[in-house]
Design a protein around this motif. Structure first.
Motif: not given
Length: 271
Positions: A194-207
């Motif tokens: 959010a701080d760097a360029c405002g590009v945020l994920p449309g999906l987070v994948i993981g565990d």
């Protein structure tokens, strides 16, 4: 192509489902700690409702297929392979959706020794489909409280997959990092994005905390979870987490390769 029948057979043969290595004792301990709102088990989820141990046993019986009888207190847990297959299909559906939209994704794991290859293949396929695979806060320090006290880790990425490694480890991509349940790494990554360029994920994948921490912050999150990880399933039940796939998350890393092929095929992203 991996057929449904072949996938079911593999789940059982590799003990990803069916009788798994996770013990009933381990799972019941996790449910007790979650019911007490212990952060080691809530891992980023802030439940809206009260979840007692019996409630959690019922939820995990529904989501995973473990015994619903609270009097069963020992032995090995059982995951219903049909529930795993249904969740894998839903997981693949969310992968397909984000690929069709070309939305950015963030992928991270608390099980790098086991699951890095699984997630890296997803990252490769999504990148090829036009999705930006985000790597925010690369190298950033993350302080995590462990049973050994406060430890400082560095956030690192290999093939687009985030994980933490000991701060004194050489960041050469060869060591696979530390096992953690903490939601702090995903919070650091999302804040940096959010701080760097405002590009945020449309999906987070993981565990683990990657899914719970992102879902609690309002990001769509999908992931894998074992029977002693109730937080993800609570998140799914309360609408905070989109999809959770029940399976043993600590078998040999090569046992997850057929899952990768199955998911990518279902998502129409086979390469």
């Amino acid at each position: 192509m991996v057929s449904v029948g072949a996938m079911r057979a593999h789940l059982l043969a590799a003990r990803l489902a069916g009788v798994v290595a996770t013990s009933r004792e381990e799972s019941l301990r996790s449910y007790r700690l979650f019911a007490a709102r212990d952060p080691r088990m809530t891992i980023g989820i802030d439940p809206e409702r009260t979840w007692g141990q019996r409630d959690l046993i019922g939820l995990m019986a529904d989501k995973c297929g473990v015994s619903s009888d609270p009097r069963v207190t020992s032995g090995q847990d059982v995951i219903d392979p049909e529930r795993t297959l249904a969740a894998l299909d839903a997981f693949a559906g969310r992968i397909a959706d984000v690929a069709q939209r070309g939305a950015p994704v963030l992928i991270g794991t608390g099980h790098p020794h086991r699951l890095l290859g699984f997630y890296a293949a997803l990252a490769d396929a999504l990148s090829a489909a036009g999705c930006a695979v985000l790597t925010p806060a690369h190298g950033r320090c993350v302080d995590i409280t462990t049973r050994f006290g406060l430890r400082t880790y560095n956030l690192d990425y290999v093939r687009g997959v985030a994980f933490v490694r000991d701060a004194d480890a050489v960041g050469d991509g060869r060591a696979t990092g530390a096992h953690t349940h903490s939601p702090l790494p995903v919070r650091v990554a999302l804040e940096a994005a959010a701080d760097a360029c405002g590009v945020l994920p449309g999906l987070v994948i993981g565990d683990h905390g990657w899914v719970c921490g992102a879902g609690q912050l309002g990001f769509e999150a999908i992931g894998l979870a074992d029977t002693d990880d109730p937080a993800l399933f609570v998140g799914e039940a309360e609408g905070v987490v989109s999809v959770v796939v029940p399976l043993d998350d600590a078998v040999r890393s090569d046992y997850y390769r057929p899952l990768t092929r199955y998911v990518l095929n279902r998502a129409c992203l086979s390469q």
